[in-house]
Design a protein around this motif. Structure first.
Motif, PDB file in Angstrom:
ATOM      1  N   TYR A   1       0.815  -1.216   0.000  1.00  0.00           N
ATOM      2  CA  TYR A   1       0.000   0.000   0.000  1.00  0.00           C
ATOM      3  C   TYR A   1       0.847   1.263   0.000  1.00  0.00           C
ATOM      4  O   TYR A   1       0.368   2.319  -0.417  1.00  0.00           O
TER       5      TYR A   1
ATOM      6  N   GLU B   1       0.044   3.765  -3.015  1.00  0.00           N
ATOM      7  CA  GLU B   1      -0.196   5.190  -2.774  1.00  0.00           C
ATOM      8  C   GLU B   1       0.608   6.048  -3.751  1.00  0.00           C
ATOM      9  O   GLU B   1       0.116   7.063  -4.257  1.00  0.00           O
TER      10      GLU B   1
ATOM     11  N   TYR C   1      -7.738   5.203  -4.054  1.00  0.00           N
ATOM     12  CA  TYR C   1      -6.744   4.594  -3.164  1.00  0.00           C
ATOM     13  C   TYR C   1      -7.270   4.510  -1.739  1.00  0.00           C
ATOM     14  O   TYR C   1      -7.190   3.461  -1.092  1.00  0.00           O
ATOM     15  N   GLU C   2      -7.815   5.611  -1.230  1.00  0.00           N
ATOM     16  CA  GLU C   2      -8.300   5.620   0.149  1.00  0.00           C
ATOM     17  C   GLU C   2      -9.444   4.626   0.336  1.00  0.00           C
ATOM     18  O   GLU C   2      -9.536   3.956   1.365  1.00  0.00           O
TER      19      GLU C   2
ATOM     20  N   ARG D   1      -7.928   1.155   0.380  1.00  0.00           N
ATOM     21  CA  ARG D   1      -7.149   0.990   1.620  1.00  0.00           C
ATOM     22  C   ARG D   1      -8.084   0.708   2.802  1.00  0.00           C
ATOM     23  O   ARG D   1      -7.782  -0.129   3.666  1.00  0.00           O
TER      24      ARG D   1
ATOM     25  N   ASP E   1      -7.782  -2.647   5.036  1.00  0.00           N
ATOM     26  CA  ASP E   1      -7.472  -2.586   6.459  1.00  0.00           C
ATOM     27  C   ASP E   1      -8.566  -3.254   7.288  1.00  0.00           C
ATOM     28  O   ASP E   1      -8.273  -3.932   8.290  1.00  0.00           O
TER      29      ASP E   1
END
Length: 403
Positions: free
Chosen positions: A201, A205, A217-218, A221, A225
C-alpha cells in the motif's frame, strides 16, 4: 528515432508530460513545464521523505511531484493519459485506479489470474489490444513505439533482467518518452536492491499519486485494512495454526525435482504474512528458494502444501494432473498434506491491491475453514454469503461509483 520537434507546431499537453525529463542526482525527473527548464535543474539528491500528498482536488493541469525510490522526485505537469507496466503488481494497481482503458502494454500480459476480477460485479478485465512485450520485443525502441505517458517499473530490476538495458537507457526514456516510476517490492533481501523497499500500500499510494486518484486509493485501503483487522481478530492461537509450505506449480512431480520457497519478507507473500501462518519451509531454506527432492520435502512435511501460480498459469484440470503425479509418487504419498487432502492452488507473487484482496480471502478459507468457511474452488468467491469482504464495494470503487 523521430526528432522531438518533428511535425509539431507548438507544445501540447502531452509534450509537457512527455518531454520534460532530466537526470537528477542519479534519479529521474520528468514532466517539467518547459523542455529548456529541465536542462537548468540543480543536481540535488532526491529524498524519499519529501513525497507530496496529492489530493484528488488538484487541477488536472497543475504540476505535482511524486517521490519514489529509485527514481527520486518525478515531476508531472499533467495526469498521465497512457501507461504501461512490467509485472502484474503495478498493472493491478493501475486497474484498481480505473485506468484499464489507457493501459498500452504489459511485459507479462498472459500470467495473470484474470478469473479473480470476475468476482467483482461489473468489472470486466480483458487485455485485448494491450501489447505483450516479450523478451524478443522488449527493448528501448519498444518504449518509443508505445509512447506511453508513464512507465510503472523498477529500472534497476529491468536492467538486471534484460541485458539490453542500462541506467542511461532509462534516463533517456524518462526524458524523451515519459517518466519511469516503480520499485521492486516482491521480495526483500536482494543484493542489488540497496534503496528503500515499500509495502504494497505504500507503493500503491505512490501510483495513486501519479494518476491523481487519491479517493480510489483511500477507498481500497479502507476495505483492505478492515479485512485484515477482521481476519486477524479471528485467527486461532499461534500454537493451533497450520504449518504451510510453498512448492512451485512447475516442479517436476514425477521425477521429484521440487522448487520450495520460504515465506520471507516482501509483498509477494503478503497474504501469508497477514494471516499469521507458520512457515514450514523457512527453517530449512537459506535464501529465496531451494531445489529439493521428496526426501527433503518429507523432512519438512508441513500440514498444508500451496502451489504458487496455480491460478495464474494453470487451469483446474492442469493443476489436478500435476497433483496426481504428486499423489502417485511413492514418497509423495507419505506427505501429511497428501494424506489429509490439503493441496491448494496458490496465487501470484506479483500482486497489486485487487489481486491481494482476493488471494487473502482464498488463503483464509484454505488455511482456516473453521473460522472463515471452507474453500471449495474458485466458485466460492462468487458466493456473496461466503465472501469475506464486500466485492460489490470494491467493484464500485474501481468503476468510480464509490470512493
Amino acid at each position: 528515432m523521430p526528432s522531438d520537434d518533428e511535425g509539431r507546431e507548438g507544445p501540447t499537453r502531452r509534450d509537457y508530460v512527455k518531454y520534460g525529463g532530466a537526470v537528477l542526482g542519479g534519479g529521474l525527473l520528468a514532466g517539467c513545464s518547459q523542455r529548456d527548464s529541465a536542462a537548468t535543474q540543480t543536481e540535488t539528491a532526491p529524498s524519499t521523505e519529501t513525497a507530496t500528498a496529492i489530493e484528488t482536488t488538484t487541477p488536472e493541469d497543475a504540476p505535482y511531484t511524486v517521490t519514489m525510490a529509485p527514481a527520486g522526485d518525478v515531476a508531472f505537469d499533467a495526469v498521465p493519459e497512457t501507461w504501461m507496466a512490467y509485472y502484474s503488481n503495478y498493472g493491478d494497481m493501475g486497474i484498481a485506479l480505473g485506468k484499464l482503458d489507457s493501459l498500452q502494454a504489459l511485459v507479462y500480459r498472459d500470467g495473470w489470474p484474470l478469473q479473480f476480477y470476475d468476482t467483482l460485479p461489473g468489472v470486466d478485465v480483458s487485455f485485448d489490444g494491450v501489447r505483450q512485450l516479450s523478451s524478443g520485443t522488449f527493448d528501448k525502441e519498444a518504449f518509443y513505439e508505445l509512447d506511453a505517458d508513464v512507465h510503472l517499473l523498477d529500472p534497476h530490476f529491468v536492467g538486471l533482467k534484460h541485458d539490453g538495458f542500462s541506467a542511461t537507457d532509462f534516463d533517456e526514456i524518462a526524458s524523451n518518452v515519459g517518466p519511469v516510476v516503480g520499485n521492486y517490492i516482491r521480495r526483500h533481501g536482494e543484493d542489488w536492491h540497496d534503496y528503500e523497499y515499500y509495502s504494497l500500500y505504500e507503493a500503491f499510494e505512490k501510483v495513486a499519486d501519479v494518476f491523481q486518484e487519491r479517493e480510489r486509493y483511500e477507498g481500497l485501503r479502507t476495505v483492505h485494512d478492515a479485512l485484515i483487522a477482521d481476519l486477524q481478530a479471528s485467527l486461532p492461537p499461534e500454537g493451533e495454526r497450520p504449518e504451510i509450505g510453498l512448492i512451485s506449480s512447475f516442479s517436476d512431480f514425477s521425477e521429484g525435482s521440487l522448487d520450495a520457497y520460504p515465506i520471507g519478507a516482501g509483498n509477494g507473500k503478503k497474504q501469508y504474512q497477514d494471516l499469521g501462518i507458520v512457515d514450514g519451509f523457512g527453517p530449512h531454506i537459506d535464501g529465496s528458494y531451494a531445489s529439493w527432492d521428496y526426501e527433503q520435502l518429507l523432512e519438512a512435511d508441513p500440514d498444508i502444501l500451496v502451489f504458487p501460480y496455480g491460478f495464474a498459469s494453470l487451469s483446474h484440470s492442469e493443476f489436478e494432473t500435476r497433483m496426481d503425479r504428486l499423489r502417485d509418487h511413492p514418497l509423495g504419498q507419505r506427505l501429511t498434506a497428501v494424506q489429509t487432502d490439503r493441496l491448494y492452488r496458490g496465487g501470484t507473487s506479483y500482486q497489486g491491491p485487487i489481486i491481494n484482496l482476493i488471494q487473502t480471502e482464498i488463503v483464509a478459507k484454505q488455511f482456516y475453514p473453521e473460522q472463515f468457511g471452507a474453500w471449495d474452488g474458485i466458485e466460492t468467491l462468487h458466493d456473496e454469503d461466503a465472501q469475506l469482504f464486500d466485492h460489490q464495494r470494491v467493484a464500485d470503487i474501481i468503476r468510480g461509483a464509490e470512493s
